[in-house]
Design a protein around this motif. Structure first.
Motif, PDB file in Angstrom:
ATOM      1  N   ALA A   1     -30.940 -26.996  78.066  1.00 35.64           N
ATOM      2  CA  ALA A   1     -32.196 -27.492  77.723  1.00 35.64           C
ATOM      3  C   ALA A   1     -32.698 -28.941  77.312  1.00 35.64           C
ATOM      4  N   SER A   2     -30.925 -29.901  77.222  1.00 36.27           N
ATOM      5  CA  SER A   2     -31.044 -31.190  77.060  1.00 36.27           C
ATOM      6  C   SER A   2     -32.079 -32.157  78.291  1.00 36.27           C
TER       7      SER A   2
ATOM      8  N   LEU B   1     -22.076 -33.985  74.432  1.00 36.85           N
ATOM      9  CA  LEU B   1     -23.118 -33.460  74.702  1.00 36.85           C
ATOM     10  C   LEU B   1     -22.252 -31.793  74.963  1.00 36.85           C
ATOM     11  N   ASN B   2     -21.757 -30.948  74.181  1.00 37.66           N
ATOM     12  CA  ASN B   2     -21.524 -29.344  74.263  1.00 37.66           C
ATOM     13  C   ASN B   2     -22.332 -28.448  74.750  1.00 37.66           C
ATOM     14  N   PHE B   3     -22.138 -27.797  75.797  1.00 38.62           N
ATOM     15  CA  PHE B   3     -22.615 -26.326  76.120  1.00 38.62           C
ATOM     16  C   PHE B   3     -21.751 -25.557  77.194  1.00 38.62           C
TER      17      PHE B   3
ATOM     18  N   ASP C   1     -17.167 -22.637  79.499  1.00 39.72           N
ATOM     19  CA  ASP C   1     -17.209 -24.139  78.310  1.00 39.72           C
ATOM     20  C   ASP C   1     -17.287 -25.002  79.693  1.00 39.72           C
ATOM     21  N   PHE C   2     -18.023 -25.757  78.821  1.00 39.70           N
ATOM     22  CA  PHE C   2     -18.157 -27.348  79.490  1.00 39.70           C
ATOM     23  C   PHE C   2     -17.975 -28.220  78.666  1.00 39.70           C
ATOM     24  N   SER C   3     -17.774 -27.440  77.380  1.00 33.71           N
ATOM     25  CA  SER C   3     -17.562 -29.065  76.564  1.00 33.71           C
ATOM     26  C   SER C   3     -15.970 -29.655  76.819  1.00 33.71           C
ATOM     27  N   HIS C   4     -16.786 -30.982  77.031  1.00 37.28           N
ATOM     28  CA  HIS C   4     -16.074 -32.187  76.783  1.00 37.28           C
ATOM     29  C   HIS C   4     -14.411 -32.047  76.012  1.00 37.28           C
TER      30      HIS C   4
END
Length: 125
Positions: A6-7, A104-106, A112-115
């Motif tokens: 929801a960011s 922003l990790n999500f 997992d789309f985390s950096h």
């Protein structure tokens, strides 16, 4: 939520390589929809590549008609999609990308789309 978060910090960017209008399938948006939550479901059939949500009956859907060379930026939470290309010979080539803050990790639909985890996520300095 599109992207599974929801960011409000994800910005979508469309670069239009050709004139795009209603006839060859322009972008459509629902103004103000980025301020509300919608249930998104995976598409199927010819719509299998996307996530889908239904705007409310009172929502206005606006065509974003742009000439070649235009750049369109919008909050990724904005309900958006493209008309189907109804023209017999015109294409609508464009490039789309998303700017996501590295902090922003999500995850979304099991990915997992985390950096640092997702291979196609790069920090911009």
């Amino acid at each position: 939520h599109y992207f599974g978060t929801a960011s409000p910090k994800i910005i979508s960017c469309g670069v239009y390589l050709e004139d795009t209008d209603q006839e060859n399938g322009c972008l459509q948006v629902v103004p103000g929809s980025h301020t509300r939550d919608f249930d998104h479901v995976p598409g199927s059939g010819v719509h299998a590549q996307g996530e889908w949500a239904a705007p409310g009956a009172a929502d206005e859907v606006v065509d974003v008609v742009v000439p070649a060379g235009s750049v369109v930026l919008f909050n990724s939470r904005l309900l958006h999609g493209a008309r189907r290309n109804q023209h017999g010979s015109r294409t609508r080539y464009s490039l789309f990308g998303h700017y996501v803050p590295s902090e922003l990790n999500f995850g979304w639909r099991g990915t997992d789309f985390s950096h640092g985890t997702y291979a196609d996520r790069h920090k911009i300095y």
